[in-house]
Write a protein that holds these residues in place. Structure first.
Motif, PDB file in Angstrom:
ATOM      1  N   ALA A  89       0.831  -1.207   0.000  1.00  0.00           N
ATOM      2  CA  ALA A  89       0.000   0.000   0.000  1.00  0.00           C
ATOM      3  C   ALA A  89       0.868   1.260   0.000  1.00  0.00           C
ATOM      4  O   ALA A  89       0.590   2.211  -0.740  1.00  0.00           O
ATOM      5  CB  ALA A  89      -0.932  -0.004   1.208  1.00  0.00           C
ATOM      6  N   THR A  95      -4.917   0.397  -2.227  1.00  0.00           N
ATOM      7  CA  THR A  95      -5.513  -0.210  -1.047  1.00  0.00           C
ATOM      8  C   THR A  95      -5.380  -1.726  -1.168  1.00  0.00           C
ATOM      9  O   THR A  95      -5.596  -2.298  -2.240  1.00  0.00           O
ATOM     10  CB  THR A  95      -6.993   0.196  -0.916  1.00  0.00           C
ATOM     11  N   ALA A 107      -9.297  -3.382   5.186  1.00  0.00           N
ATOM     12  CA  ALA A 107      -8.656  -2.636   4.100  1.00  0.00           C
ATOM     13  C   ALA A 107      -7.445  -1.911   4.665  1.00  0.00           C
ATOM     14  O   ALA A 107      -7.543  -1.182   5.648  1.00  0.00           O
ATOM     15  CB  ALA A 107      -9.618  -1.653   3.490  1.00  0.00           C
ATOM     16  N   SER A 109      -4.952   0.886   3.740  1.00  0.00           N
ATOM     17  CA  SER A 109      -4.834   1.995   2.799  1.00  0.00           C
ATOM     18  C   SER A 109      -3.464   2.630   2.869  1.00  0.00           C
ATOM     19  O   SER A 109      -2.821   2.617   3.915  1.00  0.00           O
ATOM     20  CB  SER A 109      -5.888   3.060   3.118  1.00  0.00           C
TER      21      SER A 109
END
Length: 117
Positions: A89, A95, A107, A109
């Motif tokens: 990432a 993501t 997730a 990010s």
């Protein structure tokens, strides 16, 4: 007395089973051939999946998949899976979906705070 306190020749070798293959393996050679801390069971599980397309009984990997590119990896522990997801990432600004063996998908990010760590 723990297994660690027993001489190598007296330690019980771990056993791995696979219902799909209808087999069971005693990892005595793997444990003896590898250095301490080498994670013989984990390595056997990864090798088994690589050769058969499935993991032995009781082994479910952590999966890290990028939402934007075809990159992704499977890991048998959270720490390396999370490290891969965070690194991917950060470097790609994509993501990454982190899927644990059980529980909710997370997730990961990319950071927008300028942190370069």
């Amino acid at each position: 007395m723990t297994d660690d306190a027993r001489p190598d020749d007296e330690r019980d070798a771990p056993t791995v089973a696979c219902e799909r293959c209808d087999r069971e393996w005693v990892l005595d050679r793997e444990v003896n051939d590898l250095d301490p801390g080498s994670h013989a069971i984990e390595q056997f599980a990864l090798d088994h999946e690589r050769h058969t397309g499935h993991y032995p009984d009781g082994v479910t990997p952590w999966v890290a998949r990028c939402d934007r590119c075809p990159d992704g990896e499977r890991f048998l522990a959270e720490r390396p899976a999370r490290r891969w997801a965070e690194t991917h990432a950060r470097h790609t600004r994509h993501t990454v979906r982190l899927e644990p063996p059980t529980g909710a998908v997370e997730a990961v990010s990319p950071r927008d705070d300028g942190d370069q760590s």
